[in-house]
Design a protein around this motif. Structure first.
Motif, PDB file in Angstrom:
ATOM      1  N   THR A  87      72.609 -81.632 -31.943  1.00  0.00           N
ATOM      2  CA  THR A  87      71.563 -82.586 -32.329  1.00  0.00           C
ATOM      3  C   THR A  87      72.080 -83.742 -33.182  1.00  0.00           C
ATOM      4  O   THR A  87      71.541 -84.842 -33.120  1.00  0.00           O
ATOM      5  CB  THR A  87      70.424 -81.861 -33.078  1.00  0.00           C
ATOM      6  OG1 THR A  87      70.970 -81.104 -34.161  1.00  0.00           O
ATOM      7  CG2 THR A  87      69.681 -80.917 -32.146  1.00  0.00           C
ATOM      8  N   VAL A  88      73.115 -83.525 -34.003  1.00  0.00           N
ATOM      9  CA  VAL A  88      73.615 -84.615 -34.849  1.00  0.00           C
ATOM     10  C   VAL A  88      74.290 -85.697 -34.021  1.00  0.00           C
ATOM     11  O   VAL A  88      74.474 -86.830 -34.490  1.00  0.00           O
ATOM     12  CB  VAL A  88      74.594 -84.095 -35.918  1.00  0.00           C
ATOM     13  CG1 VAL A  88      73.892 -83.203 -36.898  1.00  0.00           C
ATOM     14  CG2 VAL A  88      75.791 -83.394 -35.278  1.00  0.00           C
ATOM     15  N   LEU A  89      74.664 -85.392 -32.790  1.00  0.00           N
ATOM     16  CA  LEU A  89      75.315 -86.362 -31.911  1.00  0.00           C
ATOM     17  C   LEU A  89      74.370 -86.926 -30.859  1.00  0.00           C
ATOM     18  O   LEU A  89      74.737 -87.852 -30.135  1.00  0.00           O
ATOM     19  CB  LEU A  89      76.520 -85.715 -31.200  1.00  0.00           C
ATOM     20  CG  LEU A  89      77.654 -85.206 -32.086  1.00  0.00           C
ATOM     21  CD1 LEU A  89      78.712 -84.506 -31.229  1.00  0.00           C
ATOM     22  CD2 LEU A  89      78.290 -86.349 -32.864  1.00  0.00           C
ATOM     23  N   ALA A  90      73.168 -86.375 -30.766  1.00  0.00           N
ATOM     24  CA  ALA A  90      72.228 -86.784 -29.720  1.00  0.00           C
ATOM     25  C   ALA A  90      71.851 -88.257 -29.882  1.00  0.00           C
ATOM     26  O   ALA A  90      71.514 -88.702 -30.981  1.00  0.00           O
ATOM     27  CB  ALA A  90      70.981 -85.912 -29.758  1.00  0.00           C
ATOM     28  N   PRO A  91      71.897 -89.035 -28.797  1.00  0.00           N
ATOM     29  CA  PRO A  91      71.526 -90.452 -28.873  1.00  0.00           C
ATOM     30  C   PRO A  91      70.033 -90.623 -29.073  1.00  0.00           C
ATOM     31  O   PRO A  91      69.237 -89.734 -28.765  1.00  0.00           O
ATOM     32  CB  PRO A  91      71.977 -90.994 -27.512  1.00  0.00           C
ATOM     33  CG  PRO A  91      71.951 -89.817 -26.600  1.00  0.00           C
ATOM     34  CD  PRO A  91      72.319 -88.632 -27.440  1.00  0.00           C
ATOM     35  N   HIS A  92      69.668 -91.786 -29.611  1.00  0.00           N
ATOM     36  CA  HIS A  92      68.248 -92.091 -29.835  1.00  0.00           C
ATOM     37  C   HIS A  92      67.604 -92.490 -28.520  1.00  0.00           C
ATOM     38  O   HIS A  92      68.200 -93.198 -27.712  1.00  0.00           O
ATOM     39  CB  HIS A  92      68.117 -93.220 -30.856  1.00  0.00           C
ATOM     40  CG  HIS A  92      66.706 -93.564 -31.201  1.00  0.00           C
ATOM     41  ND1 HIS A  92      65.837 -92.680 -31.805  1.00  0.00           N
ATOM     42  CD2 HIS A  92      65.996 -94.705 -30.997  1.00  0.00           C
ATOM     43  CE1 HIS A  92      64.667 -93.257 -31.976  1.00  0.00           C
ATOM     44  NE2 HIS A  92      64.736 -94.483 -31.499  1.00  0.00           N
ATOM     45  N   GLY A  93      66.385 -92.037 -28.302  1.00  0.00           N
ATOM     46  CA  GLY A  93      65.668 -92.374 -27.080  1.00  0.00           C
ATOM     47  C   GLY A  93      64.530 -91.401 -26.846  1.00  0.00           C
ATOM     48  O   GLY A  93      64.152 -90.626 -27.726  1.00  0.00           O
ATOM     49  N   THR A  94      63.974 -91.446 -25.637  1.00  0.00           N
ATOM     50  CA  THR A  94      62.850 -90.597 -25.267  1.00  0.00           C
ATOM     51  C   THR A  94      63.339 -89.421 -24.441  1.00  0.00           C
ATOM     52  O   THR A  94      63.976 -89.615 -23.394  1.00  0.00           O
ATOM     53  CB  THR A  94      61.806 -91.385 -24.459  1.00  0.00           C
ATOM     54  OG1 THR A  94      61.377 -92.517 -25.223  1.00  0.00           O
ATOM     55  CG2 THR A  94      60.607 -90.508 -24.132  1.00  0.00           C
ATOM     56  N   ILE A  95      63.055 -88.205 -24.908  1.00  0.00           N
ATOM     57  CA  ILE A  95      63.524 -87.003 -24.219  1.00  0.00           C
ATOM     58  C   ILE A  95      62.339 -86.126 -23.845  1.00  0.00           C
ATOM     59  O   ILE A  95      61.388 -85.983 -24.606  1.00  0.00           O
ATOM     60  CB  ILE A  95      64.539 -86.222 -25.083  1.00  0.00           C
ATOM     61  CG1 ILE A  95      65.084 -85.017 -24.313  1.00  0.00           C
ATOM     62  CG2 ILE A  95      63.936 -85.800 -26.410  1.00  0.00           C
ATOM     63  CD1 ILE A  95      66.229 -84.317 -25.016  1.00  0.00           C
ATOM     64  N   THR A  96      62.402 -85.561 -22.655  1.00  0.00           N
ATOM     65  CA  THR A  96      61.418 -84.567 -22.220  1.00  0.00           C
ATOM     66  C   THR A  96      62.174 -83.343 -21.723  1.00  0.00           C
ATOM     67  O   THR A  96      63.366 -83.406 -21.444  1.00  0.00           O
ATOM     68  CB  THR A  96      60.526 -85.110 -21.084  1.00  0.00           C
ATOM     69  OG1 THR A  96      61.355 -85.469 -19.958  1.00  0.00           O
ATOM     70  CG2 THR A  96      59.741 -86.334 -21.532  1.00  0.00           C
ATOM     71  N   THR A 111      65.703 -91.140 -21.651  1.00  0.00           N
ATOM     72  CA  THR A 111      65.748 -92.585 -21.429  1.00  0.00           C
ATOM     73  C   THR A 111      66.125 -93.271 -22.730  1.00  0.00           C
ATOM     74  O   THR A 111      65.535 -92.991 -23.786  1.00  0.00           O
ATOM     75  CB  THR A 111      64.382 -93.119 -20.949  1.00  0.00           C
ATOM     76  OG1 THR A 111      63.976 -92.397 -19.788  1.00  0.00           O
ATOM     77  CG2 THR A 111      64.477 -94.607 -20.609  1.00  0.00           C
ATOM     78  N   TYR A 112      67.106 -94.157 -22.656  1.00  0.00           N
ATOM     79  CA  TYR A 112      67.508 -94.921 -23.842  1.00  0.00           C
ATOM     80  C   TYR A 112      66.412 -95.924 -24.222  1.00  0.00           C
ATOM     81  O   TYR A 112      65.625 -96.339 -23.368  1.00  0.00           O
ATOM     82  CB  TYR A 112      68.820 -95.665 -23.581  1.00  0.00           C
ATOM     83  CG  TYR A 112      70.049 -94.794 -23.686  1.00  0.00           C
ATOM     84  CD1 TYR A 112      70.589 -94.471 -24.930  1.00  0.00           C
ATOM     85  CD2 TYR A 112      70.686 -94.301 -22.543  1.00  0.00           C
ATOM     86  CE1 TYR A 112      71.723 -93.676 -25.033  1.00  0.00           C
ATOM     87  CE2 TYR A 112      71.817 -93.509 -22.641  1.00  0.00           C
ATOM     88  CZ  TYR A 112      72.333 -93.203 -23.894  1.00  0.00           C
ATOM     89  OH  TYR A 112      73.455 -92.413 -24.000  1.00  0.00           O
ATOM     90  N   PRO A 113      66.353 -96.331 -25.483  1.00  0.00           N
ATOM     91  CA  PRO A 113      65.328 -97.299 -25.916  1.00  0.00           C
ATOM     92  C   PRO A 113      65.391 -98.596 -25.104  1.00  0.00           C
ATOM     93  O   PRO A 113      66.474 -99.069 -24.750  1.00  0.00           O
ATOM     94  CB  PRO A 113      65.697 -97.556 -27.383  1.00  0.00           C
ATOM     95  CG  PRO A 113      66.451 -96.345 -27.812  1.00  0.00           C
ATOM     96  CD  PRO A 113      67.202 -95.888 -26.604  1.00  0.00           C
ATOM     97  N   GLU A 114      64.225 -99.128 -24.792  1.00  0.00           N
ATOM     98  CA  GLU A 114      64.067-100.401 -24.081  1.00  0.00           C
ATOM     99  C   GLU A 114      64.640-100.365 -22.662  1.00  0.00           C
ATOM    100  O   GLU A 114      64.873-101.403 -22.057  1.00  0.00           O
ATOM    101  CB  GLU A 114      64.717-101.553 -24.861  1.00  0.00           C
ATOM    102  CG  GLU A 114      64.121-101.751 -26.248  1.00  0.00           C
ATOM    103  CD  GLU A 114      64.753-102.905 -26.987  1.00  0.00           C
ATOM    104  OE1 GLU A 114      65.490-103.685 -26.349  1.00  0.00           O
ATOM    105  OE2 GLU A 114      64.513-103.036 -28.200  1.00  0.00           O
ATOM    106  N   MET A 115      64.863 -99.179 -22.135  1.00  0.00           N
ATOM    107  CA  MET A 115      65.344 -99.043 -20.763  1.00  0.00           C
ATOM    108  C   MET A 115      64.252 -98.389 -19.917  1.00  0.00           C
ATOM    109  O   MET A 115      63.541 -97.486 -20.388  1.00  0.00           O
ATOM    110  CB  MET A 115      66.617 -98.199 -20.703  1.00  0.00           C
ATOM    111  CG  MET A 115      67.782 -98.778 -21.491  1.00  0.00           C
ATOM    112  SD  MET A 115      68.281-100.422 -20.911  1.00  0.00           S
ATOM    113  CE  MET A 115      68.800-100.048 -19.244  1.00  0.00           C
TER     114      MET A 115
END
Length: 569
Positions: A53-62, A12-16
């Motif tokens: 990992t260097v390209l992974a977007p910021h957010g919550t991952i499970t 999930t992207y931040p604030e989404m």
């Protein structure tokens, strides 16, 4: 053995509140060729970026992503750089040096290889990819296809075991795209490199895949071989079937007991078998009648136009003459670097020819002020939509075109209510209303294209110049884009479009022109134009021309097949 294993992954992207990826479970076998497909914005690029990992977007991952049995997060960056290669959509975003030879060596230098090894690998890659002829050139001199091939070669010089490609042909002409995809197949076949690829242009790559993964709204909805995926999507009634290769779409629209064709060659054999069985007969579709725009006024005219970017450089546009009529959709096709985009810039007044003239609605373009040109007369959709984005959110970027609450740039938007209605209406029309709080750079390629078009359309131009408008769009939204363009034409908007999407041009353009060496060498109505071409034509035409003369679209072939031969005794 699985080289990549994704288990119960969600993101999930931040604030989404709505996740971009939902419960993804995929195993990628070593040496396999996997095609990842789905509608624009379904989460394909987001998923691929998590595989490095260097390209992974910021957010919550499970969940979990393993690389050869080890959690990817625990694999050091040097190993990832060497073992996992990644090719981006836009080749210009990946090139970091000034010379071709240096770009090939850059990754190896960064990994600390010694000079003899670097020289050997660079020579090997240049030979394998056929780069010797432009080995010493500046990268700025390369065409889009050459730049993307250079990116691929530079990555393969590091001998990765996994190659990830995110819409690598989105900016390439059909021939360059076909050549690039053939090279990717060769890498998988000859070197055993594992390939994971997202691609809207499935015609060339779909049959080569070992596995196809279809995504929708962040979830995997189908996996299997190409033939299995076609059957599954057809049975589901899912509109992703519109993105399947033309032979499969035609097969789905025809009552046949034969095996489903995957390639143009399979499709030709399938039609031949049906003809020999007496189920179809040879037909000729009439070419277009008289030009419906013959009596319409000319709104854009170029006469004897010559242009070069510098006095010492060769001409890019050479003796170009063109007339485009009111309410017409004129499509320019042709190879990368032939002068199509430059011609659009000349029409818009951004570049001025050193010889010849350009008229817009009967007035020389150089006599217009910028305010007169771009406030209701001309709308320009550039090849790179990011060049239009100037704000932090999609909503603010849309409002930027019509002014803030205290500013009025057009009389149609003289109140906050009218502005809000216009912005929300345009967002809904382009299916980006759920993205209003996103940063424009966080959108997928197709979503960025729709946002850019929404910004341009808020200015209500009478003449619309579009450079690769279908780039990054899935077939479902291409059809909706065509409906939008049809509505604009009905309101008198004239459209000039540069495109590598010959299927779209054949189906929706009023007139097509082939650009070559700085000039238009041929132009005609779509059926007459594409039916006579061997390469710049549609898959449906290449598949059926030996049976159905002048059939250029999937619909044409299906309609011809539906006319069952009636034998009279």
């Amino acid at each position: 053995m699985a080289i990549i294993s994704i288990k119960n992954m969600s993101f999930t992207y931040p604030e989404m509140t709505k996740p971009a990826l939902r419960d993804i479970n995929i195993d990628i076998e070593e040496g396999s060729f996997t095609v990842l497909c789905g509608k624009s914005g379904c989460g394909k690029s987001t998923l691929l970026r998590h595989l490095k990992t260097v390209l992974a977007p910021h957010g919550t991952i499970t969940g979990e992503i393993d690389f050869r049995g080890t959690p990817l997060a625990e694999v050091d960056r040097r190993t990832q750089s060497a073992e996992i290669g990644y090719v981006l959509q836009n080749p210009d975003n990946q090139i970091v040096t000034d010379k071709v030879w240096h770009e090939l060596a850059f990754g190896l230098e960064s990994l600390g290889f010694d000079t003899p090894t670097i020289r050997l690998r660079v020579a090997e890659m240049a030979s394998y990819f056929g780069i010797q002829a432009w080995f010493m050139r500046d990268v700025t001199e390369l065409s889009g296809g050459q730049k993307q091939l250079l990116n691929l070669a530079a990555i393969m010089a590091m001998h990765p075991s996994l190659l990830i490609l995110d819409e690598p042909t989105s900016q390439l002409d059909p021939i360059a795209a076909s050549d690039f995809l053939e090279t990717v197949k060769k890498i998988n076949r000859d070197l055993g490199t594992t390939v994971i690829m997202t691609e809207h242009r499935l015609e060339d790559i779909f049959p080569a895949a070992d596995k196809v993964v279809v995504m929708d709204q962040g979830a995997v909805i189908a996996t299997g071989s190409p033939a299995e995926i076609g059957q599954k999507l057809r049975g589901m009634g899912h509109d992703m079937f519109l993105s399947m290769p033309a032979p499969m779409q035609i097969y789905a629209g025809v009552d046949s007991d034969l095996a489903c064709p995957l390639t143009v060659r399979d499709g030709r054999q399938w039609l031949t078998a049906m003809k020999e069985a007496g189920q179809i007969e040879k037909q000729t579709i009439p070419l277009e009648a008289a030009d419906p725009f013959a009596e319409a006024p000319t709104v854009v005219e170029l006469k004897d136009v010559w242009f070069r970017y510098d006095r010492d450089l060769p001409d890019v546009v050479k003796d170009l003459s063109l007339k485009v009529k009111h309410g017409e959709l004129f499509a320019l096709v042709g190879g990368n670097g032939t002068g199509k985009t430059t011609s659009l810039s000349i029409i818009s007044g951004v570049n001025r020819p050193y010889r010849g003239k350009v008229w817009i609605e009967g007035k020389e373009v150089r006599k217009y002020s910028d305010h007169e040109l771009f406030r209701g007369l001309l709308g320009v959709l550039p090849q790179n939509p990011q060049s239009l984005f100037v704000k932090k959110t999609v909503e603010l970027d849309l409002y930027e075109m019509i002014g803030g609450p205290k500013e009025s740039r057009r009389k149609e938007y003289d109140s906050p209510m009218k502005k809000e209605t216009a912005v929300m209406g345009m967002a809904q029309l382009m299916h980006i209303e759920h993205l209003m709080n996103h940063h424009p750079y966080d959108l997928s390629g197709g979503e960025q294209q729709r946002l850019a078009l929404a910004k341009i359309m808020l200015m209500k131009p009478r003449i619309l110049l579009m450079d690769e408008p279908t780039k990054g769009l899935d077939n479902h939204f291409k059809r909706e884009l065509a409906e939008i363009l049809a509505k604009l034409k009905a309101h008198g908007v004239t459209i000039i479009m540069v495109s590598h999407d010959v299927e779209f041009c054949a189906k929706y353009a009023d007139r097509c022109g082939l650009f070559f060496e700085g000039n238009i060498v041929a132009q005609n109505a779509p059926r007459a134009f594409f039916a006579g071409n061997s390469f710049y034509t549609t898959s449906a035409n290449r598949m059926s021309r030996h049976v159905f003369e002048n059939a250029v679209t999937v619909k044409d072939v299906i309609e011809c097949c539906s006319k069952i031969r009636q034998t009279t005794f």
